[in-house]
Design a protein around this motif. Structure first.
Motif, PDB file in Angstrom:
ATOM      1  N   LEU A 131      21.967 -10.610  -7.426  1.00  0.00           N
ATOM      2  CA  LEU A 131      21.487  -9.270  -7.727  1.00  0.00           C
ATOM      3  C   LEU A 131      20.117  -9.335  -8.393  1.00  0.00           C
ATOM      4  O   LEU A 131      19.827 -10.228  -9.174  1.00  0.00           O
ATOM      5  N   ALA A 132      19.296  -8.373  -8.065  1.00  0.00           N
ATOM      6  CA  ALA A 132      17.928  -8.356  -8.588  1.00  0.00           C
ATOM      7  C   ALA A 132      17.871  -7.648  -9.936  1.00  0.00           C
ATOM      8  O   ALA A 132      18.657  -6.760 -10.219  1.00  0.00           O
ATOM      9  N   GLY A 133      16.905  -8.059 -10.739  1.00  0.00           N
ATOM     10  CA  GLY A 133      16.677  -7.414 -12.018  1.00  0.00           C
ATOM     11  C   GLY A 133      15.401  -6.595 -12.046  1.00  0.00           C
ATOM     12  O   GLY A 133      15.228  -5.731 -12.870  1.00  0.00           O
ATOM     13  N   THR A 134      14.479  -6.875 -11.122  1.00  0.00           N
ATOM     14  CA  THR A 134      13.186  -6.198 -11.094  1.00  0.00           C
ATOM     15  C   THR A 134      12.832  -5.806  -9.670  1.00  0.00           C
ATOM     16  O   THR A 134      13.061  -6.569  -8.739  1.00  0.00           O
ATOM     17  N   LEU A 135      12.265  -4.621  -9.502  1.00  0.00           N
ATOM     18  CA  LEU A 135      11.754  -4.180  -8.207  1.00  0.00           C
ATOM     19  C   LEU A 135      10.242  -4.015  -8.299  1.00  0.00           C
ATOM     20  O   LEU A 135       9.728  -3.461  -9.272  1.00  0.00           O
ATOM     21  N   ASN A 136       9.551  -4.508  -7.293  1.00  0.00           N
ATOM     22  CA  ASN A 136       8.106  -4.322  -7.172  1.00  0.00           C
ATOM     23  C   ASN A 136       7.835  -3.641  -5.831  1.00  0.00           C
ATOM     24  O   ASN A 136       8.521  -3.916  -4.848  1.00  0.00           O
ATOM     25  N   HIS A 137       6.842  -2.783  -5.798  1.00  0.00           N
ATOM     26  CA  HIS A 137       6.508  -2.098  -4.551  1.00  0.00           C
ATOM     27  C   HIS A 137       5.004  -1.888  -4.469  1.00  0.00           C
ATOM     28  O   HIS A 137       4.313  -1.890  -5.487  1.00  0.00           O
ATOM     29  N   ALA A 138       4.533  -1.727  -3.250  1.00  0.00           N
ATOM     30  CA  ALA A 138       3.110  -1.440  -3.052  1.00  0.00           C
ATOM     31  C   ALA A 138       2.881  -0.966  -1.630  1.00  0.00           C
ATOM     32  O   ALA A 138       3.727  -1.126  -0.747  1.00  0.00           O
ATOM     33  N   SER A 139       1.719  -0.394  -1.429  1.00  0.00           N
ATOM     34  CA  SER A 139       1.228  -0.012  -0.113  1.00  0.00           C
ATOM     35  C   SER A 139       0.020  -0.903   0.174  1.00  0.00           C
ATOM     36  O   SER A 139      -0.828  -1.086  -0.698  1.00  0.00           O
ATOM     37  N   VAL A 140      -0.038  -1.435   1.368  1.00  0.00           N
ATOM     38  CA  VAL A 140      -1.124  -2.341   1.735  1.00  0.00           C
ATOM     39  C   VAL A 140      -1.789  -1.816   3.006  1.00  0.00           C
ATOM     40  O   VAL A 140      -1.115  -1.585   4.015  1.00  0.00           O
ATOM     41  N   ASP A 141      -3.105  -1.612   2.954  1.00  0.00           N
ATOM     42  CA  ASP A 141      -3.852  -1.180   4.130  1.00  0.00           C
ATOM     43  C   ASP A 141      -4.094  -2.373   5.049  1.00  0.00           C
ATOM     44  O   ASP A 141      -4.622  -3.392   4.621  1.00  0.00           O
ATOM     45  N   MET A 142      -3.702  -2.234   6.292  1.00  0.00           N
ATOM     46  CA  MET A 142      -3.849  -3.299   7.269  1.00  0.00           C
ATOM     47  C   MET A 142      -5.050  -2.996   8.158  1.00  0.00           C
ATOM     48  O   MET A 142      -5.379  -1.842   8.398  1.00  0.00           O
ATOM     49  N   ALA A 143      -5.670  -4.062   8.657  1.00  0.00           N
ATOM     50  CA  ALA A 143      -6.812  -3.935   9.560  1.00  0.00           C
ATOM     51  C   ALA A 143      -6.738  -5.057  10.585  1.00  0.00           C
ATOM     52  O   ALA A 143      -5.732  -5.749  10.683  1.00  0.00           O
ATOM     53  N   ASP A 144      -7.811  -5.229  11.337  1.00  0.00           N
ATOM     54  CA  ASP A 144      -7.807  -6.245  12.391  1.00  0.00           C
ATOM     55  C   ASP A 144      -8.291  -7.606  11.887  1.00  0.00           C
ATOM     56  O   ASP A 144      -8.660  -8.472  12.662  1.00  0.00           O
ATOM     57  N   THR A 145      -8.278  -7.782  10.564  1.00  0.00           N
ATOM     58  CA  THR A 145      -8.482  -9.099   9.962  1.00  0.00           C
ATOM     59  C   THR A 145      -7.248  -9.380   9.103  1.00  0.00           C
ATOM     60  O   THR A 145      -6.636  -8.454   8.559  1.00  0.00           O
ATOM     61  N   GLU A 146      -6.888 -10.635   8.969  1.00  0.00           N
ATOM     62  CA  GLU A 146      -5.680 -11.034   8.242  1.00  0.00           C
ATOM     63  C   GLU A 146      -5.702 -10.542   6.796  1.00  0.00           C
ATOM     64  O   GLU A 146      -6.702 -10.676   6.102  1.00  0.00           O
TER      65      GLU A 146
END
Length: 113
Positions: A28-43
């Motif tokens: 079971l987890a004790g911490t949650l992390n979240h984010a939004s990441v903008d993707m493009a045509d480079t890694e």
């Protein structure tokens, strides 16, 4: 091992019908992390390696396919995550993404540790 017997990492065992919860408590987890990441045509690195990670949920909230993999991936060899799709990973390593040439997308992740 007998039915209803669940081993622990320290060599002890739990017995009985309620042993499942005790046995899997460490997962079971004790911490949650979240984010939004903008993707493009480079890694782009979606999320860094994390030795404490239990699970990682990645969702393509954008309008174009994102290709997932390790560093050095291309849109021709990554795992395709289509618009609206999610993938649940049990991995500790960094995850990278890329879109096809000229495309962008929005990736969201939820990491449990």
């Amino acid at each position: 091992m007998a039915e209803g017997v669940f081993p622990k990492a320290d060599g002890e065992v739990y017995f009985g019908k309620d042993a499942n919860m005790n046995y899997y408590q460490g997962a079971l987890a004790g911490t949650l992390n979240h984010a939004s990441v903008d993707m493009a045509d480079t890694e782009v690195e979606i999320i860094a390696a994390n030795a404490n990670r239990k699970t990682l949920l990645i969702t393509n909230a954008g309008s174009n396919t994102v290709f997932l993999g390790a560093t050095g991936l291309a849109d021709t060899d990554g795992y395709p995550l289509l618009t609206g799709q999610s993938i649940l990973l049990y991995n500790l390593e960094a995850v990278f993404g890329i879109c096809a040439s000229g495309e962008t997308s929005d990736i969201r992740y939820l990491e449990a540790q």
